[in-house]
Design a protein around this motif. Sequence first.
Motif, PDB file in Angstrom:
ATOM      1  N   ARG A   5      32.114  16.755 -54.683  1.00  0.00           N
ATOM      2  CA  ARG A   5      31.178  16.797 -53.526  1.00  0.00           C
ATOM      3  C   ARG A   5      30.212  15.392 -53.494  1.00  0.00           C
ATOM      4  NH1 ARG A   5      28.596  22.906 -53.250  1.00  0.00           N
ATOM      5  NH2 ARG A   5      30.627  23.806 -52.155  1.00  0.00           N
ATOM      6  N   THR A   6      30.000  14.971 -54.791  1.00  0.00           N
ATOM      7  CA  THR A   6      29.321  13.731 -54.892  1.00  0.00           C
ATOM      8  C   THR A   6      30.283  12.578 -54.346  1.00  0.00           C
ATOM      9  OG1 THR A   6      28.157  14.231 -56.738  1.00  0.00           O
ATOM     10  CG2 THR A   6      28.084  11.940 -56.379  1.00  0.00           C
ATOM     11  N   LEU A   7      31.547  12.459 -54.557  1.00  0.00           N
ATOM     12  CA  LEU A   7      32.379  11.378 -53.857  1.00  0.00           C
ATOM     13  C   LEU A   7      32.558  11.631 -52.670  1.00  0.00           C
ATOM     14  CD1 LEU A   7      34.417   9.400 -54.894  1.00  0.00           C
ATOM     15  CD2 LEU A   7      36.025  11.095 -55.106  1.00  0.00           C
ATOM     16  N   LEU A   8      32.609  12.789 -52.153  1.00  0.00           N
ATOM     17  CA  LEU A   8      32.885  13.063 -50.690  1.00  0.00           C
ATOM     18  C   LEU A   8      31.505  12.454 -49.986  1.00  0.00           C
ATOM     19  CD1 LEU A   8      34.176  14.391 -48.589  1.00  0.00           C
ATOM     20  CD2 LEU A   8      32.970  16.337 -48.994  1.00  0.00           C
ATOM     21  N   GLY A  13      29.139   8.241 -46.732  1.00  0.00           N
ATOM     22  CA  GLY A  13      28.095   7.349 -46.527  1.00  0.00           C
ATOM     23  C   GLY A  13      28.278   6.039 -46.527  1.00  0.00           C
ATOM     24  N   ALA A  14      29.254   5.390 -47.347  1.00  0.00           N
ATOM     25  CA  ALA A  14      29.804   3.931 -47.279  1.00  0.00           C
ATOM     26  C   ALA A  14      30.522   3.591 -45.921  1.00  0.00           C
ATOM     27  CB  ALA A  14      30.483   3.868 -48.448  1.00  0.00           C
ATOM     28  N   ALA A  15      31.321   4.769 -45.533  1.00  0.00           N
ATOM     29  CA  ALA A  15      32.082   4.400 -44.475  1.00  0.00           C
ATOM     30  C   ALA A  15      31.163   4.335 -43.164  1.00  0.00           C
ATOM     31  CB  ALA A  15      33.146   5.503 -44.128  1.00  0.00           C
ATOM     32  N   SER A  16      30.136   5.371 -43.249  1.00  0.00           N
ATOM     33  CA  SER A  16      29.350   5.271 -42.099  1.00  0.00           C
ATOM     34  C   SER A  16      28.400   4.196 -41.851  1.00  0.00           C
ATOM     35  CB  SER A  16      28.751   6.636 -42.140  1.00  0.00           C
ATOM     36  OG  SER A  16      29.368   7.877 -42.036  1.00  0.00           O
ATOM     37  N   ALA A  17      28.189   3.575 -43.110  1.00  0.00           N
ATOM     38  CA  ALA A  17      27.055   2.500 -43.127  1.00  0.00           C
ATOM     39  C   ALA A  17      27.890   1.388 -42.727  1.00  0.00           C
ATOM     40  CB  ALA A  17      26.817   2.243 -44.502  1.00  0.00           C
ATOM     41  N   LEU A  18      29.065   1.315 -42.991  1.00  0.00           N
ATOM     42  CA  LEU A  18      30.052   0.045 -42.800  1.00  0.00           C
ATOM     43  C   LEU A  18      30.402   0.049 -41.266  1.00  0.00           C
ATOM     44  CD1 LEU A  18      32.155  -0.298 -45.898  1.00  0.00           C
ATOM     45  CD2 LEU A  18      30.549  -1.919 -45.117  1.00  0.00           C
ATOM     46  N   SER A  19      30.781   1.218 -40.746  1.00  0.00           N
ATOM     47  CA  SER A  19      30.890   1.341 -39.293  1.00  0.00           C
ATOM     48  C   SER A  19      29.702   1.086 -38.486  1.00  0.00           C
ATOM     49  CB  SER A  19      31.290   2.823 -39.091  1.00  0.00           C
ATOM     50  OG  SER A  19      32.633   3.068 -39.624  1.00  0.00           O
ATOM     51  N   THR A  20      28.573   1.392 -38.803  1.00  0.00           N
ATOM     52  CA  THR A  20      27.318   1.391 -38.123  1.00  0.00           C
ATOM     53  C   THR A  20      27.151  -0.185 -38.081  1.00  0.00           C
ATOM     54  OG1 THR A  20      26.484   3.289 -38.723  1.00  0.00           O
ATOM     55  CG2 THR A  20      25.001   1.955 -37.919  1.00  0.00           C
ATOM     56  N   LYS A  21      27.283  -0.742 -39.201  1.00  0.00           N
ATOM     57  CA  LYS A  21      26.916  -2.317 -39.427  1.00  0.00           C
ATOM     58  C   LYS A  21      27.802  -3.078 -38.418  1.00  0.00           C
ATOM     59  CE  LYS A  21      26.482  -6.104 -42.407  1.00  0.00           C
ATOM     60  NZ  LYS A  21      26.630  -7.139 -41.125  1.00  0.00           N
ATOM     61  N   VAL A  49      32.271   8.555 -36.567  1.00  0.00           N
ATOM     62  CA  VAL A  49      31.167   8.966 -37.565  1.00  0.00           C
ATOM     63  C   VAL A  49      30.698  10.456 -37.404  1.00  0.00           C
ATOM     64  CG1 VAL A  49      28.771   8.734 -38.640  1.00  0.00           C
ATOM     65  CG2 VAL A  49      30.072   6.694 -37.988  1.00  0.00           C
ATOM     66  N   GLY A  50      30.615  10.905 -36.273  1.00  0.00           N
ATOM     67  CA  GLY A  50      30.330  12.348 -35.859  1.00  0.00           C
ATOM     68  C   GLY A  50      31.592  13.228 -36.373  1.00  0.00           C
ATOM     69  N   PHE A  51      32.526  12.698 -36.192  1.00  0.00           N
ATOM     70  CA  PHE A  51      33.810  13.769 -36.388  1.00  0.00           C
ATOM     71  C   PHE A  51      33.965  13.743 -38.077  1.00  0.00           C
ATOM     72  CE2 PHE A  51      38.342  14.152 -37.658  1.00  0.00           C
ATOM     73  CZ  PHE A  51      38.677  15.403 -36.860  1.00  0.00           C
ATOM     74  N   GLY A  52      33.853  12.740 -38.537  1.00  0.00           N
ATOM     75  CA  GLY A  52      33.753  12.370 -40.070  1.00  0.00           C
ATOM     76  C   GLY A  52      32.573  13.445 -40.795  1.00  0.00           C
ATOM     77  N   GLY A  53      31.529  13.243 -40.120  1.00  0.00           N
ATOM     78  CA  GLY A  53      30.440  14.272 -40.721  1.00  0.00           C
ATOM     79  C   GLY A  53      30.683  15.736 -40.613  1.00  0.00           C
TER      80      GLY A  53
END
Length: 107
Positions: A5-8, A13-21, A49-53
């Motif tokens: 769960r932590t890894l997930l 979080g990293a993918a979302s942050a990079l996508s947003t940037k 990001v929404g689908f990923g969430g």
Amino acid sequence: MSGPRTLLLVVFGAASALSTKCAVDLMRSADAFPGWFVPTFVAGIAALVGFGGAMVLAAWRRCGEARWASGAHAAVVWILIAASFVSTSAVHGFHPFRPPSTAALNG
């Protein structure tokens, strides 16, 4: 929190942050792209990001019940993968990543 769960959360979080940037950086240089591209790209990032969430939430609830995606979920994943490839290819085709070789001489 358990390891998976932590890894997930860390990966999402990293993918979302990079996508947003990426979306923010693209909006800053929107004039270098066709007018339709940046809004479409940003909407695609938001959908991704929404689908990923949603997938993270589903995986969180079913931690320990791993199975392959099938049906509509698998179709959406493959469509988003194809869309991300097309968007990335378009960014590389439209954006002037490297200045002309004579730019250094101009000062």
